[in-house]
Design a protein around this motif. Sequence first.
Motif, PDB file in Angstrom:
ATOM      1  N   PRO A  89       0.857  20.469 -11.031  1.00  0.00           N
ATOM      2  CA  PRO A  89       1.061  19.233 -11.332  1.00  0.00           C
ATOM      3  C   PRO A  89       0.375  18.103 -10.701  1.00  0.00           C
ATOM      4  O   PRO A  89       0.203  17.033 -11.248  1.00  0.00           O
ATOM      5  CB  PRO A  89       2.561  19.041 -11.488  1.00  0.00           C
ATOM      6  N   MET A  90       0.304  18.261  -9.323  1.00  0.00           N
ATOM      7  CA  MET A  90      -0.450  17.332  -8.500  1.00  0.00           C
ATOM      8  C   MET A  90      -1.333  18.349  -7.529  1.00  0.00           C
ATOM      9  O   MET A  90      -1.414  19.387  -7.421  1.00  0.00           O
ATOM     10  CB  MET A  90       0.514  16.664  -7.459  1.00  0.00           C
ATOM     11  N   PRO A  91      -2.468  17.631  -6.937  1.00  0.00           N
ATOM     12  CA  PRO A  91      -3.431  18.333  -5.944  1.00  0.00           C
ATOM     13  C   PRO A  91      -2.467  19.007  -4.756  1.00  0.00           C
ATOM     14  O   PRO A  91      -1.566  18.363  -4.424  1.00  0.00           O
ATOM     15  CB  PRO A  91      -4.418  17.330  -5.508  1.00  0.00           C
TER      16      PRO A  91
ATOM     17  N   GLU B 235       0.759  -1.124   0.055  1.00  0.00           N
ATOM     18  CA  GLU B 235       0.023   0.083   0.020  1.00  0.00           C
ATOM     19  C   GLU B 235       0.810   1.415  -0.086  1.00  0.00           C
ATOM     20  O   GLU B 235       1.797   1.154   0.577  1.00  0.00           O
ATOM     21  CB  GLU B 235      -0.940  -0.236   1.264  1.00  0.00           C
ATOM     22  N   ILE B 236       0.467   2.389  -0.702  1.00  0.00           N
ATOM     23  CA  ILE B 236       1.156   3.553  -0.877  1.00  0.00           C
ATOM     24  C   ILE B 236       0.028   4.598  -0.621  1.00  0.00           C
ATOM     25  O   ILE B 236      -0.862   4.476  -1.265  1.00  0.00           O
ATOM     26  CB  ILE B 236       2.214   3.556  -2.054  1.00  0.00           C
ATOM     27  N   PRO B 237       0.377   5.780  -0.269  1.00  0.00           N
ATOM     28  CA  PRO B 237      -0.620   6.968  -0.020  1.00  0.00           C
ATOM     29  C   PRO B 237      -0.756   7.340  -1.486  1.00  0.00           C
ATOM     30  O   PRO B 237       0.293   7.435  -2.462  1.00  0.00           O
ATOM     31  CB  PRO B 237       0.159   7.825   0.522  1.00  0.00           C
ATOM     32  N   VAL B 238      -1.682   7.628  -2.051  1.00  0.00           N
ATOM     33  CA  VAL B 238      -2.155   8.178  -3.276  1.00  0.00           C
ATOM     34  C   VAL B 238      -1.180   9.408  -3.548  1.00  0.00           C
ATOM     35  O   VAL B 238      -0.667   9.784  -4.532  1.00  0.00           O
ATOM     36  CB  VAL B 238      -3.610   8.715  -3.570  1.00  0.00           C
ATOM     37  N   SER B 239      -0.829  10.293  -2.652  1.00  0.00           N
ATOM     38  CA  SER B 239      -0.463  11.473  -2.933  1.00  0.00           C
ATOM     39  C   SER B 239       1.455  11.218  -3.132  1.00  0.00           C
ATOM     40  O   SER B 239       1.814  11.907  -3.649  1.00  0.00           O
ATOM     41  CB  SER B 239      -0.213  12.311  -1.376  1.00  0.00           C
ATOM     42  N   HIS B 240       1.585  10.032  -2.440  1.00  0.00           N
ATOM     43  CA  HIS B 240       3.338   9.675  -2.769  1.00  0.00           C
ATOM     44  C   HIS B 240       3.303   9.356  -4.358  1.00  0.00           C
ATOM     45  O   HIS B 240       4.356   9.703  -4.765  1.00  0.00           O
ATOM     46  CB  HIS B 240       3.698   8.565  -2.006  1.00  0.00           C
TER      47      HIS B 240
ATOM     48  N   LEU C 286       1.318  10.418  -6.869  1.00  0.00           N
ATOM     49  CA  LEU C 286       1.112  11.880  -7.639  1.00  0.00           C
ATOM     50  C   LEU C 286       2.561  12.600  -7.550  1.00  0.00           C
ATOM     51  O   LEU C 286       2.750  13.190  -8.640  1.00  0.00           O
ATOM     52  CB  LEU C 286      -0.089  12.256  -7.287  1.00  0.00           C
ATOM     53  N   ALA C 287       3.180  12.554  -6.258  1.00  0.00           N
ATOM     54  CA  ALA C 287       4.242  13.352  -6.026  1.00  0.00           C
ATOM     55  C   ALA C 287       5.650  12.739  -6.714  1.00  0.00           C
ATOM     56  O   ALA C 287       6.684  13.271  -6.842  1.00  0.00           O
ATOM     57  CB  ALA C 287       4.501  13.642  -4.877  1.00  0.00           C
ATOM     58  N   GLY C 288       5.493  11.494  -7.255  1.00  0.00           N
ATOM     59  CA  GLY C 288       6.796  10.746  -7.586  1.00  0.00           C
ATOM     60  C   GLY C 288       7.619  10.154  -6.434  1.00  0.00           C
ATOM     61  O   GLY C 288       8.596   9.824  -6.563  1.00  0.00           O
TER      62      GLY C 288
END
Length: 291
Positions: free
Chosen positions: A217-219, A148-153, A155-157
Amino acid sequence: MTTHAPQTAQSVTLPASLDEAVAALTAMPAAVPVAGGTDLMAAVNRGQLRPAGLVGLGRINEIRGWQYQDGHALLGAGLTHARMGRPDFSALIPALAAASRAAGPPQIRNAGTLGGNVVTAAPTGDSLPVLAALEADLVVVGPLGTREIPVSHLLAGRDLLAPGELVAFVRVPLLHAPQVFLKATGRTGPARATASVAVVLDPARRGVRCAVGAVAPMPLRPLEAERWIASLVDWDNDRALAPEALTAFGEYVAAACVPDPPGGEQPSPAVLHLRRTVATLARRALGRALS
Protein backbone atom coordinates in the motif's frame (compact mmCIF):
# COMPACT_ATOMS: atom_id res chain seq x y z
CA MET A 1 -15.22 16.28 -17.81
CA THR A 2 -17.74 13.73 -16.59
CA THR A 3 -21.41 12.98 -17.04
CA HIS A 4 -21.81 12.70 -13.26
CA ALA A 5 -20.23 16.01 -12.29
CA PRO A 6 -23.29 18.27 -12.68
CA GLN A 7 -25.29 15.98 -10.39
CA THR A 8 -22.48 15.57 -7.87
CA ALA A 9 -20.63 18.78 -7.08
CA GLN A 10 -23.00 21.41 -5.70
CA SER A 11 -20.36 24.16 -6.01
CA VAL A 12 -17.09 24.79 -7.80
CA THR A 13 -14.64 27.34 -6.40
CA LEU A 14 -11.61 28.56 -8.35
CA PRO A 15 -9.24 30.33 -5.92
CA ALA A 16 -6.30 32.34 -7.22
CA SER A 17 -4.03 31.86 -4.18
CA LEU A 18 -3.30 29.33 -1.46
CA ASP A 19 -4.96 31.57 1.13
CA GLU A 20 -8.15 31.63 -0.93
CA ALA A 21 -8.01 27.85 -1.36
CA VAL A 22 -7.63 27.30 2.39
CA ALA A 23 -10.50 29.70 3.06
CA ALA A 24 -12.72 27.85 0.58
CA LEU A 25 -11.94 24.46 2.12
CA THR A 26 -12.47 25.83 5.61
CA ALA A 27 -15.86 27.24 4.64
CA MET A 28 -16.89 23.93 3.06
CA PRO A 29 -15.07 21.02 4.76
CA ALA A 30 -16.83 18.49 2.51
CA ALA A 31 -15.37 20.05 -0.64
CA VAL A 32 -12.57 18.22 -2.43
CA PRO A 33 -9.49 19.95 -3.90
CA VAL A 34 -8.85 19.10 -7.56
CA ALA A 35 -5.83 19.86 -9.74
CA GLY A 36 -5.33 17.59 -12.75
CA GLY A 37 -8.25 15.39 -11.79
CA THR A 38 -6.73 12.26 -13.34
CA ASP A 39 -7.64 10.15 -10.30
CA LEU A 40 -10.45 12.22 -8.79
CA MET A 41 -12.60 12.47 -11.89
CA ALA A 42 -12.02 8.81 -12.71
CA ALA A 43 -13.44 7.95 -9.27
CA VAL A 44 -16.41 10.26 -9.91
CA ASN A 45 -17.08 8.63 -13.26
CA ARG A 46 -17.01 5.17 -11.66
CA GLY A 47 -19.51 6.31 -9.04
CA GLN A 48 -17.02 5.83 -6.21
CA LEU A 49 -16.99 9.49 -5.14
CA ARG A 50 -19.75 12.09 -4.77
CA PRO A 51 -18.06 15.33 -3.63
CA ALA A 52 -20.30 18.05 -2.23
CA GLY A 53 -18.07 20.66 -3.88
CA LEU A 54 -14.83 21.13 -5.76
CA VAL A 55 -12.01 23.57 -5.08
CA GLY A 56 -10.00 23.91 -8.29
CA LEU A 57 -6.29 24.58 -7.81
CA GLY A 58 -5.38 25.23 -11.45
CA ARG A 59 -5.27 29.03 -11.10
CA ILE A 60 -2.80 29.09 -8.20
CA ASN A 61 0.43 30.06 -9.93
CA GLU A 62 2.60 29.85 -6.80
CA ILE A 63 2.37 26.04 -6.76
CA ARG A 64 3.10 25.50 -10.45
CA GLY A 65 6.89 26.00 -10.34
CA TRP A 66 9.86 25.38 -8.08
CA GLN A 67 12.55 27.30 -6.22
CA TYR A 68 15.77 26.65 -4.32
CA GLN A 69 15.80 26.80 -0.54
CA ASP A 70 18.69 25.90 1.79
CA GLY A 71 20.08 23.04 -0.30
CA HIS A 72 16.60 21.80 -1.17
CA ALA A 73 14.24 22.15 -4.08
CA LEU A 74 10.82 23.44 -3.09
CA LEU A 75 8.52 21.86 -5.68
CA GLY A 76 5.04 23.24 -6.18
CA ALA A 77 2.29 20.67 -5.71
CA GLY A 78 0.77 21.83 -9.00
CA LEU A 79 3.77 20.76 -11.09
CA THR A 80 2.60 18.41 -13.82
CA HIS A 81 4.35 15.18 -14.74
CA ALA A 82 5.01 16.62 -18.20
CA ARG A 83 6.80 19.64 -16.71
CA MET A 84 8.89 17.49 -14.38
CA GLY A 85 9.91 15.28 -17.27
CA ARG A 86 11.71 18.08 -19.12
CA PRO A 87 15.52 18.22 -19.33
CA ASP A 88 15.98 21.20 -16.99
CA PHE A 89 14.08 19.42 -14.22
CA SER A 90 15.85 16.15 -14.99
CA ALA A 91 19.17 17.84 -14.28
CA LEU A 92 17.79 18.82 -10.86
CA ILE A 93 16.15 15.57 -9.65
CA PRO A 94 16.80 12.83 -12.23
CA ALA A 95 14.83 10.03 -10.58
CA LEU A 96 11.71 12.15 -10.16
CA ALA A 97 11.96 13.25 -13.79
CA ALA A 98 12.24 9.62 -14.90
CA ALA A 99 9.20 8.67 -12.80
CA SER A 100 7.24 11.57 -14.30
CA ARG A 101 8.06 10.45 -17.85
CA ALA A 102 6.80 6.96 -16.96
CA ALA A 103 3.58 8.20 -15.31
CA GLY A 104 1.32 7.35 -18.26
CA PRO A 105 0.31 8.52 -21.72
CA PRO A 106 0.68 12.20 -22.68
CA GLN A 107 -2.84 13.20 -21.64
CA ILE A 108 -2.16 11.91 -18.11
CA ARG A 109 1.29 13.50 -17.87
CA ASN A 110 -0.06 16.84 -19.08
CA ALA A 111 -2.80 16.94 -16.44
CA GLY A 112 -1.59 14.90 -13.46
CA THR A 113 0.31 16.75 -10.73
CA LEU A 114 2.93 15.96 -8.13
CA GLY A 115 0.64 16.93 -5.25
CA GLY A 116 -2.19 14.85 -6.61
CA ASN A 117 0.09 11.82 -6.89
CA VAL A 118 1.08 12.23 -3.25
CA VAL A 119 -2.36 12.93 -1.78
CA THR A 120 -4.10 10.20 -3.79
CA ALA A 121 -1.39 7.85 -2.47
CA ALA A 122 -2.21 5.06 -4.92
CA PRO A 123 0.22 2.15 -4.40
CA THR A 124 1.24 2.43 -8.06
CA GLY A 125 2.00 6.17 -7.90
CA ASP A 126 5.29 6.52 -9.77
CA SER A 127 6.62 9.51 -7.85
CA LEU A 128 6.08 7.93 -4.43
CA PRO A 129 9.08 5.56 -4.24
CA VAL A 130 11.32 8.37 -5.49
CA LEU A 131 10.09 10.76 -2.81
CA ALA A 132 10.47 8.03 -0.20
CA ALA A 133 14.06 7.32 -1.26
CA LEU A 134 14.83 11.06 -1.25
CA GLU A 135 13.23 11.39 2.21
CA ALA A 136 11.20 14.35 1.01
CA ASP A 137 8.92 16.47 3.19
CA LEU A 138 5.54 18.02 2.49
CA VAL A 139 4.80 21.67 3.17
CA VAL A 140 1.15 21.78 4.24
CA VAL A 141 -0.88 24.97 4.53
CA GLY A 142 -4.12 25.26 6.47
CA PRO A 143 -6.25 27.52 8.64
CA LEU A 144 -3.73 27.21 11.49
CA GLY A 145 -0.71 28.10 9.37
CA THR A 146 2.06 26.11 7.68
CA ARG A 147 3.68 22.88 8.82
CA GLU A 148 6.01 20.24 7.40
CA ILE A 149 5.56 16.48 7.54
CA PRO A 150 7.62 13.68 5.97
CA VAL A 151 6.06 12.21 2.85
CA SER A 152 6.40 8.76 4.42
CA HIS A 153 4.26 9.82 7.40
CA LEU A 154 1.37 10.88 5.16
CA LEU A 155 1.58 7.71 3.07
CA ALA A 156 1.64 5.52 6.19
CA GLY A 157 -1.31 7.35 7.76
CA ARG A 158 0.81 8.55 10.69
CA ASP A 159 0.07 12.24 10.02
CA LEU A 160 -3.00 12.99 7.92
CA LEU A 161 -4.23 16.26 6.50
CA ALA A 162 -6.62 18.12 8.80
CA PRO A 163 -9.81 19.81 7.52
CA GLY A 164 -8.93 22.84 5.41
CA GLU A 165 -5.34 21.75 4.83
CA LEU A 166 -3.60 21.45 1.45
CA VAL A 167 -0.27 20.09 0.28
CA ALA A 168 1.33 23.22 -1.18
CA PHE A 169 4.94 22.13 -1.80
CA VAL A 170 7.19 19.10 -1.69
CA ARG A 171 10.61 19.81 -0.17
CA VAL A 172 13.30 17.60 -1.71
CA PRO A 173 17.00 17.57 -0.72
CA LEU A 174 19.38 18.23 -3.63
CA LEU A 175 21.96 15.46 -3.31
CA HIS A 176 23.86 16.20 -6.54
CA ALA A 177 24.45 12.46 -6.94
CA PRO A 178 23.21 9.68 -9.25
CA GLN A 179 19.57 8.65 -8.98
CA VAL A 180 17.68 5.98 -10.91
CA PHE A 181 14.00 5.05 -11.21
CA LEU A 182 12.92 1.83 -12.93
CA LYS A 183 9.45 0.43 -13.40
CA ALA A 184 7.94 -2.85 -14.59
CA THR A 185 4.45 -3.04 -16.09
CA GLY A 186 2.23 -5.85 -17.23
CA ARG A 187 2.28 -4.77 -20.87
CA THR A 188 4.19 -2.77 -23.43
CA GLY A 189 3.77 1.00 -23.38
CA PRO A 190 2.54 3.34 -20.61
CA ALA A 191 0.78 1.40 -17.87
CA ARG A 192 0.49 1.13 -14.12
CA ALA A 193 3.49 -0.39 -12.39
CA THR A 194 3.51 -3.97 -11.18
CA ALA A 195 6.71 -3.01 -9.34
CA SER A 196 9.00 0.02 -9.29
CA VAL A 197 12.32 0.80 -7.66
CA ALA A 198 14.08 4.08 -6.90
CA VAL A 199 17.75 4.10 -5.91
CA VAL A 200 19.46 7.28 -4.71
CA LEU A 201 23.12 7.66 -3.78
CA ASP A 202 24.10 9.98 -0.92
CA PRO A 203 27.90 10.30 -1.12
CA ALA A 204 28.06 12.98 1.59
CA ARG A 205 26.66 10.48 4.09
CA ARG A 206 28.10 7.45 2.29
CA GLY A 207 24.65 6.02 1.98
CA VAL A 208 22.45 4.20 -0.51
CA ARG A 209 18.71 4.76 -0.34
CA CYS A 210 16.24 2.45 -2.01
CA ALA A 211 12.44 2.40 -2.12
CA VAL A 212 10.17 -0.16 -3.76
CA GLY A 213 6.73 0.84 -5.04
CA ALA A 214 3.55 -0.92 -6.17
CA VAL A 215 4.12 -4.10 -4.13
CA ALA A 216 2.45 -2.76 -0.97
CA PRO A 217 0.00 0.00 0.00
CA MET A 218 2.95 2.39 0.41
CA PRO A 219 6.59 2.46 -0.76
CA LEU A 220 8.88 0.15 1.22
CA ARG A 221 12.42 0.98 2.35
CA PRO A 222 14.68 -2.10 2.75
CA LEU A 223 16.86 -0.40 5.36
CA GLU A 224 19.07 -3.39 6.17
CA ALA A 225 19.82 -3.92 2.49
CA GLU A 226 20.67 -0.23 2.15
CA ARG A 227 23.15 -0.33 5.04
CA TRP A 228 24.72 -3.57 3.85
CA ILE A 229 25.37 -2.45 0.29
CA ALA A 230 26.57 1.00 1.39
CA SER A 231 29.25 -0.69 3.50
CA LEU A 232 30.62 -2.39 0.37
CA VAL A 233 30.88 0.74 -1.77
CA ASP A 234 34.31 2.34 -2.11
CA TRP A 235 33.08 5.91 -1.74
CA ASP A 236 36.55 7.43 -2.15
CA ASN A 237 37.24 5.92 -5.57
CA ASP A 238 35.17 4.63 -8.49
CA ARG A 239 32.29 3.24 -6.33
CA ALA A 240 32.08 0.17 -8.56
CA LEU A 241 30.72 -3.12 -7.20
CA ALA A 242 31.18 -6.67 -8.40
CA PRO A 243 28.22 -8.17 -10.31
CA GLU A 244 27.79 -10.68 -7.48
CA ALA A 245 27.24 -7.85 -5.00
CA LEU A 246 24.66 -6.20 -7.23
CA THR A 247 22.80 -9.49 -7.60
CA ALA A 248 22.89 -10.10 -3.85
CA PHE A 249 21.54 -6.59 -3.24
CA GLY A 250 18.63 -7.21 -5.61
CA GLU A 251 17.77 -10.47 -3.87
CA TYR A 252 18.10 -8.82 -0.44
CA VAL A 253 15.69 -6.04 -1.45
CA ALA A 254 13.22 -8.48 -3.01
CA ALA A 255 13.17 -10.76 0.03
CA ALA A 256 12.56 -7.79 2.32
CA CYS A 257 9.78 -6.24 0.24
CA VAL A 258 8.06 -9.39 -1.09
CA PRO A 259 8.26 -11.76 1.90
CA ASP A 260 7.07 -15.35 2.12
CA PRO A 261 3.42 -15.84 3.15
CA PRO A 262 2.79 -16.35 6.87
CA GLY A 263 2.44 -19.79 8.39
CA GLY A 264 5.29 -21.38 6.49
CA GLU A 265 3.30 -21.70 3.27
CA GLN A 266 5.14 -21.92 -0.02
CA PRO A 267 5.01 -18.69 -2.03
CA SER A 268 2.74 -18.79 -5.05
CA PRO A 269 4.09 -18.49 -8.61
CA ALA A 270 2.78 -14.90 -8.69
CA VAL A 271 4.76 -14.01 -5.55
CA LEU A 272 7.90 -15.64 -6.91
CA HIS A 273 7.52 -13.75 -10.18
CA LEU A 274 7.04 -10.45 -8.34
CA ARG A 275 10.09 -11.15 -6.19
CA ARG A 276 12.21 -11.84 -9.28
CA THR A 277 10.93 -8.61 -10.85
CA VAL A 278 11.85 -6.54 -7.80
CA ALA A 279 15.27 -8.21 -7.57
CA THR A 280 15.98 -7.41 -11.21
CA LEU A 281 14.84 -3.79 -10.91
CA ALA A 282 16.88 -3.21 -7.75
CA ARG A 283 20.02 -4.80 -9.23
CA ARG A 284 19.76 -2.77 -12.43
CA ALA A 285 18.93 0.49 -10.66
CA LEU A 286 21.90 0.23 -8.30
CA GLY A 287 24.22 -0.78 -11.14
CA ARG A 288 23.19 2.23 -13.21
CA ALA A 289 23.52 4.60 -10.25
CA LEU A 290 27.03 3.38 -9.43
CA SER A 291 28.16 3.50 -13.05
